[in-house]
Motif scaffolding. Sequence first.
Motif: not given
Length: 349
Positions: A195-204
Amino acid sequence: MSFAEHVQQSRQRLERDKYHSEAMGIGRSEAIDAVMPFEMGSEHQRIGVLLIHGLSDSPFTFRDIAAALARRGIRSRSILLSGHGSRAEDSLKVRAGNWRRQVRAQIADLQKQCDKVWVGGYSMGAVLATLEGLDLPSIAGLILWAPAWRCRSNMVWTSRLLFPFRKWHSVRPERDFARYSSFSINAIHQYYHLTLQVKRQLNTCQHFRCPVYIVVSEADATINSQFVLQQFLRLRQPNSRLVWYGQEELSEAGVLSRPGYLPEQRIRAIAHTAVTFSPANSHYGKQGNYRNCLAYVEDTTAFNRCLQDPDPWFSEYGLAVEGRYPARLTFNPYFEEMMADLGEFISDH
């Protein structure tokens, strides 16, 4: 490894480690076959879909979907993530990095044989699919059922604190051959890393790079469905679609709304566990041999009333039906409509 090697290795692991009890209702060899990685469709079909199950689940999640895709001329493969399908204790040692490597290897193997490869996933599997879909330009599109980009439970982020001290979040009787009922802290902790990884990708991300098809229920008690809706509306393109099962119809572009309350079918709400299965599924379907009454596992009377109700209601955790003990819904009442729509969506893109 190739898909053939993945199947062979999975068979060896399951033959060695698969937990089985008479309460599961089928023999051990049948239980192993049910959770094995599989492929459906002809090798001559040039559109392929890689399907990734969720946390504690197995490839059985996609049996109905793969069969429906094959009828529409679309080839699919469903993989078995490490630590899954065998016994809940195997989730004590899994790692998110291994899951990502498994997924990427199987995408590459399917791309050798198909002109276009889509990646689909359910719950945590949809997180893994999203990470690859946002990262790999060679992926033709994403299909996401109840994507667990953000979880409702506080246990996910607190797992990083509990991880060194506790093994289990919950331990329940294992009566279901297709998935674990018990959850280890480690498995939740590994999902938290994703979830931390997908949060970073979605935010950028400014917008989805490829066509995206999402199916989600407003009443979902496992994931934050409102967050999924918000991200879809922010990142959508004209070639993306979200199917929304909820109380009110949404008029947003790209959103297809369907009612989640279906009293004529004794359905109070569409649950997280329902979106990938046909009502005709022999295990989880309307007349299936498994009824999810785990909400009452601490109350023997309520648990038995849920299991033995001759005309059961179905719902999601936390949503009551007056005078009844509803089972958690494990089939999608809109399954045929969903698959017809999805088949056209894939063919059009």
